[in-house]
Enzyme design. Structure first.
Site, mmCIF file in Angstrom:
data_model
loop_
_atom_site.group_PDB
_atom_site.id
_atom_site.type_symbol
_atom_site.label_atom_id
_atom_site.label_comp_id
_atom_site.label_asym_id
_atom_site.label_seq_id
_atom_site.Cartn_x
_atom_site.Cartn_y
_atom_site.Cartn_z
ATOM 1 C CG ASN A 17 -2.191 -0.852 0.908
ATOM 2 O OD1 ASN A 17 -3.044 -0.457 0.116
ATOM 3 N ND2 ASN A 17 -2.266 -2.033 1.507
ATOM 4 C CG LEU B 257 -1.656 4.830 16.154
ATOM 5 C CD1 LEU B 257 -1.838 5.810 15.002
ATOM 6 C CD2 LEU B 257 -0.224 4.876 16.685
ATOM 7 C CG HIS C 121 -10.167 -2.910 8.086
ATOM 8 N ND1 HIS C 121 -9.313 -3.497 8.995
ATOM 9 C CD2 HIS C 121 -11.229 -3.756 7.966
ATOM 10 C CE1 HIS C 121 -9.835 -4.627 9.422
ATOM 11 N NE2 HIS C 121 -10.996 -4.807 8.814
ATOM 12 C CG ASP D 184 -10.491 -1.382 11.970
ATOM 13 O OD1 ASP D 184 -9.580 -0.700 11.473
ATOM 14 O OD2 ASP D 184 -10.371 -2.592 12.234
ATOM 15 C CD GLU E 180 -3.784 -8.399 -8.287
ATOM 16 O OE1 GLU E 180 -2.670 -8.918 -8.404
ATOM 17 O OE2 GLU E 180 -4.813 -8.858 -8.818
HETATM 18 C C1 GAR Z 1 -3.134 -4.769 3.856
HETATM 19 O O1 GAR Z 1 -4.038 -5.713 3.357
HETATM 20 C C2 GAR Z 1 -3.846 -3.811 4.797
HETATM 21 O O2 GAR Z 1 -5.132 -3.497 4.376
HETATM 22 C C3 GAR Z 1 -3.869 -4.620 6.063
HETATM 23 O O3 GAR Z 1 -2.599 -5.232 6.128
HETATM 24 C C4 GAR Z 1 -2.120 -5.442 4.791
HETATM 25 C C5 GAR Z 1 -0.750 -4.832 4.682
HETATM 26 O O4 GAR Z 1 -0.180 -5.036 3.419
HETATM 27 N N1 GAR Z 1 -4.139 -3.779 7.191
HETATM 28 C C6 GAR Z 1 -4.848 -4.180 8.236
HETATM 29 O O5 GAR Z 1 -5.274 -5.313 8.360
HETATM 30 C C7 GAR Z 1 -5.101 -3.108 9.299
HETATM 31 N N2 GAR Z 1 -6.136 -3.501 10.188
HETATM 32 P P1 GAR Z 1 0.995 -4.091 2.869
HETATM 33 O O6 GAR Z 1 2.061 -3.992 3.971
HETATM 34 O O7 GAR Z 1 1.508 -4.859 1.675
HETATM 35 O O8 GAR Z 1 0.408 -2.769 2.512
#
Ligand code: GAR
Length: 202
Positions: A16, A92, A108, A149, A176
Site C-alpha cells: 500500500n 494508536l 482496512h 476501525d 489489487e
Molecule cells: C493490507 O491488506 C492492509 O489493508 C492490512 O494489512 C495489509 C498490509 O499489506 N491492514 C490491516 O489489516 C489493518 N487492520 P501491505 O504492507 O503490503 O500494505
C-alpha cells in the site's frame, strides 16, 4: 501550490505504501507529498520501498518504551500534516490521536463494519470473511479515532469472493481491485483539503 506533508506508517511488506508512492510519481497524488515513512518493525519490507523512493524512513519498534512519544516527535520534526496508516498493524492510543493535530487515515481490508476492530488485521480478516461465507468483501479507508476501525468512512470498494478462494488469493484480489486504488485516492482527497486550508492561511 502548497501541498500537505504526509507520513505513511507501515508494519509489513508495504504494497500500500508502494501504491501511494506510484500514485505520487504519476501525478495522481498531487496535493500531498510523502515526506516520511515510519516503520514499527525493523526488517519490514516497506523500509526498502521507502529507501528506493528516497523518502526518509524512521524505524521505531512498537515494543520499545516511548513508542508513541517517538512517533509524535518524528511527525513534528518532519512537519507532517497528515498520517496514513498503510498496513500499520498497531493500535494508536486515544492520547496519541488527540495529540497529533492532523487527520489520520487507515486502510482496512474489509467492508467496515464487517470483519473489523481489535484482532482483525492482515490475512486473519480474509480468513474470517471466508469462514463466514460472504460472497462480497472489499476494503475501506476511514479516519482513525480511538475506536479500532471505528472512525468515519471516507471510501469503500467491494470485491467478489470466488469459489475456491484461500485467505491468500482473496487478500491479493482485495489489494489489487480495492486497496491499491482506494488508498491513494482517499489520501489525495484528504491532502487536497489540507492544501486548500494552507493556501487560505497564506
Ligand atoms: C493490507 O491488506 C492492509 O489493508 C492490512 O494489512 C495489509 C498490509 O499489506 N491492514 C490491516 O489489516 C489493518 N487492520 P501491505 O504492507 O503490503 O500494505
Amino acid at each position: 501550490m502548497l501541498t500537505a506533508r504526509i507520513a505513511v506508517l507501515v508494519s509489513g511488506g508495504g504494497t500500500n505504501l508502494q501504491a501511494l508512492l506510484d500514485s505520487q510519481a504519476r501525478g495522481a497524488l498531487k496535493s500531498g507529498e510523502i515526506a516520511l515513512v515510519i516503520a514499527d518493525k525493523p526488517g519490514a519490507g516497506a523500509i526498502a520501498r521507502a529507501e528506493r523512493a528516497h523518502v526518509p524512513c524512521a524505524v521505531i519498534p512498537r515494543r520499545e518504551a516511548g513508542f508513541e512519544e517517538r512517533v509524535l516527535a518524528a511527525l513534528a520534526e518532519h512537519k507532517i500534516d497528515m498520517a496514513v496508516l498503510a498496513g500499520f498493524l498497531g493500535i494508536l492510543s486515544g492520547d496519541f490521536i488527540d495529540r497529533f493535530p492532523g487527520p489520520i487515515i487507515n486502510i482496512h481490508p474489509a467492508l467496515i463494519p464487517s470483519f473489523c476492530g481489535k484482532g482483525f488485521y492482515g490475512l486473519g480478516v480474509h480468513r474470517a470473511a471466508l469462514d463466514c461465507g460472504v460472497k462480497v468483501t472489499g476494503a475501506t479507508v476511514h479516519y482513525v479515532n480511538a475506536i479500532p476501525d471505528g472512525g468515519r468512512i471516507i471510501a469503500q470498494k467491494a470485491v467478489d469472493v470466488l469459489p475456491g478462494d484461500t485467505p491468500e488469493t482473496l487478500q491479493r484480489r482485495v489489494m489489487e481491485q480495492a486497496e491499491w486504488i482506494l488508498l491513494p485516492q482517499a489520501a489525495e482527497q484528504v491532502a487536497a483539503g489540507i492544501a486548500e486550508e494552507k493556501e487560505k492561511k497564506l
